[in-house]
Design an enzyme around this catalytic site. Structure first.
Site, PDB file in Angstrom:
ATOM      1  CB  SER A  52      -8.019   3.751   3.043  1.00 36.84           C
ATOM      2  OG  SER A  52      -7.130   3.099   3.936  1.00 36.84           O
ATOM      3  CB  SER A  85      -8.207   0.942   5.987  1.00 31.71           C
ATOM      4  OG  SER A  85      -8.879   2.177   5.964  1.00 31.71           O
ATOM      5  CE  LYS A 124      -3.860   2.036   2.666  1.00 34.17           C
ATOM      6  NZ  LYS A 124      -4.667   1.923   3.898  1.00 34.17           N
TER       7      LYS A 124
END
Lengths: 103, 472, 494
Positions: free
Chosen positions: C154, C178, C79
C-alpha cells in the site's frame, strides 16, 4: 456475557446485509450482491484453515512475548480545547454536535 | 412470587489520570478541556494502562474477598455510540482482574451475604447533553477508569439492593478507591431483575434497568419493576428479555429500543495492550496496605479507647472521621473525652457548616490540646466550648486562644471567696430561698458567681464556697 | 557532482556538512523535481511548499548555530498514514478529508529531533489496504519504471517518490508487505522492522498486531540510519519493546562469511514467475560467493498464511476503523440520527476494498464465528511463528523473492480481490511472525522491471538482515540504477 458463544463447526454463509449493519456501513444496490459473491469466494479460501488441527495450540494475540506495560498515574499535557475542536465537523457550546441521540 | 436481583455496579476510580492516557481524571471543567488524541480516539493514538487503576481494582477485590487473577488482559468491546470515541470500549472480557468474593449487608434484623461474580476494569464513556435538535458530546469523562462489580442474583428485594449499594459505597470510600460522590456519577448501576414462583423454581427471564445514578432511584425503580413483573406473570403474560429505562420523576419504566442494543459486541483481545501478569508478591504488598474494614475497626476502637459501641459505630462509619478521632485520641490519651467532642460539637458543626472532616481547621493536635486543658482544669466546660468553636472556625492553638480571650479558670480560693461574698450580699432573697429548701436557688447563685467572674471561676470551687457560707 | 535529487541520504548529509549546498537548496531541488515529474507519478497527495522551505531554512540556521542532528536539513516525506502535527493525514481516504493532525507520530518526532525536514504526504492505498495503490481514493500512483504499471502497495507513493528522485527517502508502513512489495516493484530499499521495534504511536492503525513503520531509501546504509533513529521503546506505545535502538550502521559492514542463509523450500515451489526466480537464484549465488552458506529450510504452514493474515488483519481493522464516524473529525454526511449519520458517512467515506475488509473482519469476530475464524487464525499464527523459530535455529537470515512477479499492470488484479491477496504470499508471514524483513533491488525482469530480494531476520535481529543486505548491495551494481523517467526529467532539476 455470552456474546462470543462457541462457533458452529462449519460456518454458514455470510449474511452481508447483517454484518454491514453491525459495521455501520450501508450498501448501495448491487454492492451487497457483489460483496456477497466476493466474500464467499474469499471465505472459501479462508476455510482452508479447517484442514489444520490446532488443538492444544495457544492463540497468539501479540507478536512479542512482552507483558506488563503500564504508565504511572501522572498527568501529561493533552490538547487545548481549540485544538481538540478544530477538526470537529460540527460544534455547539464547545461540544461535538451530532443528530439527537435516541436512547 | 420471589424476585431475584443482581447488580452491575460501575465505580469511577480515584486516580489522577484517565485509564489509558495522561489526561486528568477530574470532574467538571469546561467541555472538552481534559482531552487528548487518545481519549478522543484520534487516528494513530494508542492506549497505555494506568498502573494505579489496576492497583485500586485489585484492592477492591481483596476487600471483597475475591480471587485475584494474576494473569489478566484487556479486550475490545465493539459497539457504535457517539459517546464512545473509538466505537469500541476497552474492557476485560474473559480474564477479569477479580473473580468470586462477597459482601455482607446489614438488614433490619440480620445480616446477609451477597456473592460477587467478578470485578473488571474498563474505560468510561463521554457525556451527552441534549440541545433541542441534537446532542452535544463532552469527552472530559471519556476514558476515565471505570471498575465494574458484578454480583450474583442474590438480592430478594429493593431493600437488600439498597443495603448492598450502601455497604459497597462505604467500603470503597474507606479504602480511597473512589470518591463515591453520587452527584458526580461516581457510582452508577445497571439492575437485573427477574421473578419466579418459589425459591426452588429456576430463575425467571431477566430484565435490565440501565444507568441508575442514585441509590434511592434504584430502590424506587426496583420496587416498581418487581411489582410490574409480578403483575405481568399473574396476568399470564411472559416477561420478555429486554432493557428498560427508569424515569425517576414520573416513577415509571419503559422499554428501550432494542435496535441499538443488538448484543453482538465482537469481543477480541486488545492488540494495543499487552497482557497483565501480576505477581503474588505484588498483590501481597498491596494486601498489607489494605485499610481495616468498618466492622473490625468499630470493635477495635471500643477495645482501644474504651468508648461506647454506639459511638465507635458512628465514628468508624467514615474513614476520615475515624482517622481523625484515632489521631486525636492517641495524642491526648483520653479517648472517651475526645469521642465526646467528636460525637457532640464536631458532628454538630460539620453538619451545620456542611464541611468534610478533611477540610476542618481544628487539627487533631488542637483537639487533643483542648482536652488536656479541660483535664488540667485550666479552663472550664463553657470556656472549652467557646475555644472549640473558635478552633473550628479559625484553627490555631487552644492555649493561645485561652490566653487571648482570658479564659483561664480562676481556681484561687481567695479570689472566688470575694466573688461569693459579693453574690451573697446582692442576693439575700435567694439565700433565704435556699435555706427554706429550694435547691435550685444554689444553682442560681453559682451562676451569678460565674457571671461576675466572666465565666472564669471554677464552678466546683464556687459551689463549695457558697455552701460553706450559707450552710446546709 | 550529481543532481541534488539523485543523492542518497548519506550523500546529502555529506554535501550539507561540507557546505556545498544548504537544506534550502536541497528542499527547493526536490520541490522543483516534484513539480516536474509528479503529474506523471502521482506520488504526492499534499505538499506545503512554503512550510517545507521555512523548515529547511530553520535547519540551515541550526547548522549555522553549530547544532547537530543525524538528519539535519534532509527533506523526508511521509506516507499519508502517519500523523505529523499541522499536516493533513487522509490515509488515502475521503473519510479523513479535512482532518489536520494535532500531534506528531513518535517516529516522526524522532526524525524531527535529528533535524529532518518533514515535507509532503505520500499517496497510498486507502487505509493501507491494497497491493497496487489502485485503492487510493485520490488518484493512482504510477510505477516510475513503467507508467503503465502499478508501483505496488500500500505504500506505493513512498516507493515511487524515492524511485523517481522526488525525495531521497520516505516512510511507509507494512502490515503484510506494504513496504517490501512496493520497494521491490520500484527498485528501492524498503525495510519492515521487527514488530515492537519502532513505536506505532501516531501511525493510523490498520491491523494493530501486524503494523510497523519503516523507511524507503536508495541504499541500505540510508535505511539503516533511519531505522536506528526511529527505533527504541516508546512509553506511548505499549507494544514497542523497551531498550535502545540497534546499532546497524556499525555492524552492517561486518560481512557474511560463514552466515547460513535459509531458503524456504515452500517459497520456491512454483509460486513465482521465471524471471523473478532466476534473479533470486542469482542473488543466492552472489551471497554464496561472499562467503555465506545457503541452506534449505522449511516453513510448513506457509500455505495457510494468507487465510490467517486476512482473518487477523481484517478483524483488527474492523475495530480500528470504527472510529471514523464523522463525530470528532473528518468528513461527515448528515443523517437523521447517529446511526443514519454513521452509515451515510462511512458508506460515502470508505472505498470498496475498505468496506469489503471491514465487513469480512466484522464477520469473523461476530457471535458464533469467533472461534471458527479469529481464534483459529490466532492459533495458526502461533504455528507460523513456530516455523520461523525452528528455521532460525539453522540460519542467521532467510532469503526469498519479495513478490511472486515484478510490477503488474493497472486493472490486472482489481476484479478478483482474492487474486490480489494471494500475491502477498511472500511477505505476510513476516508480519504474522513479528520478525523483520526488507527488500533490496536484485535486478530487472526482462531488463526493465525491478525485482526485490527479500531478506528476513529473526525478531530483533535487524543486524543480521542488514549485514546480508549491505554485503549484497556492495557486491552488485543495482544501487544507483534509476528509471528512464528520472534521467530524462532530471535535467530540468535544480
Amino acid at each position: 456475557m455470552d456474546v462470543n458463544a462457541n462457533a458452529p463447526a462449519s460456518p454458514e454463509k455470510i449474511d452481508v446485509a447483517y454484518v454491514a449493519h453491525l459495521a455501520r456501513i450501508s450498501l448501495a444496490p448491487g454492492e451487497q450482491e457483489l460483496f456477497q459473491q466476493q466474500l464467499e469466494h474469499i471465505l472459501d479460501h479462508v476455510n482452508k484453515l479447517n484442514e489444520l488441527d490446532v488443538s492444544g495450540i495457544e492463540p497468539m494475540a501479540h507478536a512479542i512475548p512482552v507483558k506488563n506495560c503500564f504508565r504511572e498515574d501522572v498527568e501529561r499535557p493533552g490538547l487545548a480545547h481549540e485544538a481538540a475542536m478544530r477538526n470537529a465537523p460540527e460544534e455547539r457550546h464547545g461540544q461535538f454536535f451530532v443528530p439527537r441521540i435516541l436512547e | 412470587m420471589i424476585a431475584s436481583i443482581g447488580l452491575e455496579v460501575h465505580v469511577q476510580l480515584r486516580t489522577n489520570t484517565k485509564m489509558f492516557c495522561g489526561c486528568p481524571n477530574r470532574y467538571g471543567g469546561e467541555p472538552n478541556t481534559h482531552v487528548c488524541p487518545v481519549c478522543l480516539g484520534y487516528p494513530g493514538a494508542l492506549p497505555v494502562i494506568n498502573a494505579e487503576a489496576v492497583r485500586l481494582t485489585v484492592m477492591t477485590g481483596l476487600l471483597l474477598g475475591c480471587r485475584i487473577n494474576l494473569k489478566n488482559k484487556f479486550d475490545r468491546k465493539n459497539y457504535f455510540y457517539p459517546d464512545q470515541a473509538k466505537n469500541y470500549q476497552i474492557s476485560q472480557y474473559d480474564q477479569p482482574l477479580c473473580e468470586g468474593g462477597q459482601l455482607e449487608i446489614q438488614l433490619k434484623d440480620r445480616t446477609k451475604i451477597i456473592r460477587i461474580t467478578r470485578i473488571h476494569l474498563e474505560e468510561d464513556v463521554a457525556k451527552n447533553t441534549h440541545f433541542g435538535d441534537g446532542s452535544g458530546i463532552d469527552f472530559n469523562r471519556a476514558g476515565t477508569p471505570l471498575m465494574e462489580i458484578v454480583t450474583e442474583p442474590d438480592m430478594d428485594n429493593e431493600d437488600e439492593a439498597f443495603a448492598f449499594l450502601t455497604a459497597l459505597k462505604q467500603i470503597l470510600a474507606y479504602a480511597d478507591i473512589s470518591d463515591c460522590n453520587l452527584e458526580q456519577g461516581n457510582i452508577r448501576c445497571d439492575i437485573n431483575t427477574s421473578v419466579r414462583p418459589t425459591r426452588e423454581s429456576p430463575l425467571g427471564t431477566k430484565v435490565e434497568i440501565k444507568n441508575m445514578n442514585t441509590f434511592r432511584g434504584a430502590h424506587r425503580a426496583l420496587a416498581h419493576e418487581i411489582q410490574r413483573q409480578i403483575r405481568e406473570v399473574q396476568r399470564g403474560r411472559a416477561i420478555p428479555q429486554e432493557t428498560r429505562r427508569w424515569d425517576d420523576d414520573a416513577g415509571v419504566s419503559s422499554s428501550m429500543r432494542t435496535k441499538e442494543y443488538a448484543h453482538d459486541y465482537r469481543y477480541f483481545p486488545e492488540p494495543d495492550l499487552l497482557p497483565v501478569e501480576l505477581t503474588q508478591t505484588q498483590v501481597d504488598t498491596w494486601a498489607a496496605l489494605l485499610p481495616e474494614r468498618p466492622p473490625e475497626r468499630r470493635e477495635r476502637m471500643v477495645r482501644d479507647y474504651g468508648i461506647p459501641d454506639y459511638d465507635a459505630g458512628v465514628l468508624a462509619a467514615d474513614r476520615a472521621i475515624a482517622d481523625y478521632f484515632e489521631k486525636a485520641a492517641r495524642l491526648s490519651g483520653k479517648g472517651k473525652a475526645v469521642s465526646n467532642w467528636m460525637m457532640s460539637e464536631m458532628m454538630r458543626l460539620l453538619t451545620a457548616t456542611g464541611q468534610e472532616i478533611g477540610a476542618v481547621k481544628i487539627t487533631p493536635e488542637a483537639l487533643a490540646a483542648l482536652v488536656a486543658l479541660v483535664e488540667a482544669k485550666t479552663i472550664n466546660q463553657p470556656a472549652a466550648k467557646e475555644v472549640f468553636a473558635v478552633l473550628f472556625e479559625q484553627g490555631g492553638d487552644p492555649q493561645q486562644i485561652v490566653q487571648d480571650r482570658g479564659l483561664v479558670q480562676v481556681s484561687d480560693t481567695g479570689a472566688i471567696q470575694g466573688l461569693v461574698d459579693q453574690v451573697l450580699r446582692e442576693n439575700e432573697r435567694s439565700v433565704q430561698d435556699y435555706r427554706s429548701g429550694k435547691e435550685a436557688a444554689l444553682q442560681f447563685l453559682v451562676g451569678q458567681v460565674m457571671r461576675i467572674s466572666k465565666g472564669k471561676a471554677n464552678p466546683q470551687l464556687a459551689r463549695e464556697l457558697l455552701l460553706k457560707a450559707i450552710g446546709s | 557532482m550529481a543532481e541534488l535529487t539523485q543523492l542518497t541520504l548519506h550523500e546529502t548529509l555529506d554535501a550539507l556538512a561540507r557546505g556545498t549546498c544548504s537544506s534550502e537548496d536541497v528542499t527547493r531541488a526536490y520541490l522543483d523535481r516534484i513539480a516536474a515529474v509528479d503529474d506523471r507519478i502521482g506520488a504526492f497527495l499534499h505538499l506545503d511548499r512554503d512550510q517545507a522551505l521555512a523548515d529547511a531554512r530553520a535547519a540551515d540556521a541550526r547548522r549555522k548555530a553549530g547544532q547537530g542532528g543525524r538528519l539535519l536539513g534532509v527533506p523526508l516525506a511521509m506516507k499519508d498514514v502517519l500523523n505529523v502535527k499541522g499536516h493533513p493525514c487522509t490515509c488515502g481516504s475521503q473519510i479523513l478529508k479535512g482532518y489536520v493532525a494535532p500531534y506528531d507520530a513518535t517516529a516522526v518526532a524522532r526524525l524531527r529531533a535529528e533535524g529532518a525536514v518533514i515535507m509532503g504526504r505520500l499517496n497510498m492505498d486507502e487505509f493501507a489496504m491494497g497491493s497496487s495503490n489502485e485503492n487510493s481514493s485520490y488518484h493512482p500512483v504510477r510505477n516510475p519504471y513503467d507508467l503503465g504499471r502499478v508501483p505496488g502497495g500500500s505504500s506505493g507513493g513512498s516507493a515511487a517518490a524515492v524511485a523517481a528522485d522526488e525525495i531521497t527517502a520516505s516512510l511507509g508502513s507494512d502490515t503484510g508487505g506494504s513496504i517490501r512489495q512496493p520497494a521491490s516493484f520500484c527498485g528501492v530499499v524498503g525495510v519492515k522492522p521487527s514488530y515492537g521495534r519502532v513505536s506505532r504511536y501516531g501511525l493510523t492503525a490498520f491491523a494493530s498486531s501486524l503494523d510497523q513503520i519503516g523507511p524507503f531509501t536508495k541504499e541500505v546504509a540510508d535505511a539503516a540510519l533511519l531505522t536506528e533513529v526511529m527505533s527504541g521503546g516508546d512509553p506511548l506505545d505499549s507494544t514497542s519493546v523497551p531498550g535502545p535502538a540497534p546499532e546497524l550502521l556499525a555492524t552492517m559492514k561486518q560481512g557474511i562469511r560463514g552466515f547460513r542463509i535459509g531458503l524456504p523450500k515452500e517459497y520456491f515451489q512454483g509460486g513465482m514467475d521465471a524471471a523473478t526466480e532466476a534473479l533470486v537464484r542469482a542473488a543466492v549465488k552472489q551471497l554464496e560467493a561472499l562467503g555465506a552458506e545457503p541452506v534449505e529450510i522449511s516453513l510448513p504452514h506457509t500455505e495457510y498464511a494468507i487465510a490467517t493474515y486476512y482473518i487477523i488483519a481484517t478483524a483488527e481493522a474492523s475495530a480500528n476503523l470504527a472510529r471514523f464516524d464523522g463525530v470528532r473529525y473528518g468528513n461527515r454526511i448528515a443523517g437523521v440520527d447517529p446511526i443514519d449519520m454513521y452509515e451515510k458517512t462511512r458508506s460515502a467515506g470508505f472505498g470498496n476494498e475498505v468496506k469489503r475488509r471491514i465487513i469480512l473482519g466484522t464477520y469473523v469476530l461476530s457471535s458464533g464465528y469467533y472461534d471458527a475464524y479469529y481464534k483459529k487464525a490466532q492459533k495458526v499464527r502461533a504455528l507460523i511463528r513456530r516455523d520461523f523459530d525452528e528455521a532460525f535455529k539453522t540460519c542467521q537470515a532467510i532469503v526469498t523473492p519479495a513478490t511472486p512477479s515484478a510490477a503488474f499492470g493497472f486493472g490486472e488484479k482489481t476484479g478478483d480481490p482474492l487474486q490480489m491477496y494471494l500475491s502477498d504470499i511472500f511477505t505476510v508471514t513476516t508480519n504474522l511472525a513479528g520478525i523483520c524483513g526488507m527488500s533490496v533491488p536484485c535486478g530487472f525482469a526482462g531488463g526493465t522491471l525491478p525485482v526485490g530480494l527479500q531478506i528476513l531476520g529473526p525478531a530483533f535481529r535487524e543486524d543480521n538482515m542488514f549485514r546480508v543486505a549491505h554485503a549484497y548491495e556492495q557486491a552488485t551494481a543495482w544501487r544507483g540504477k534509476r528509471p528512464p523517467l528520472a534521467v530524462d526529467a532530471g535535467r530540468t532539476g535544480a
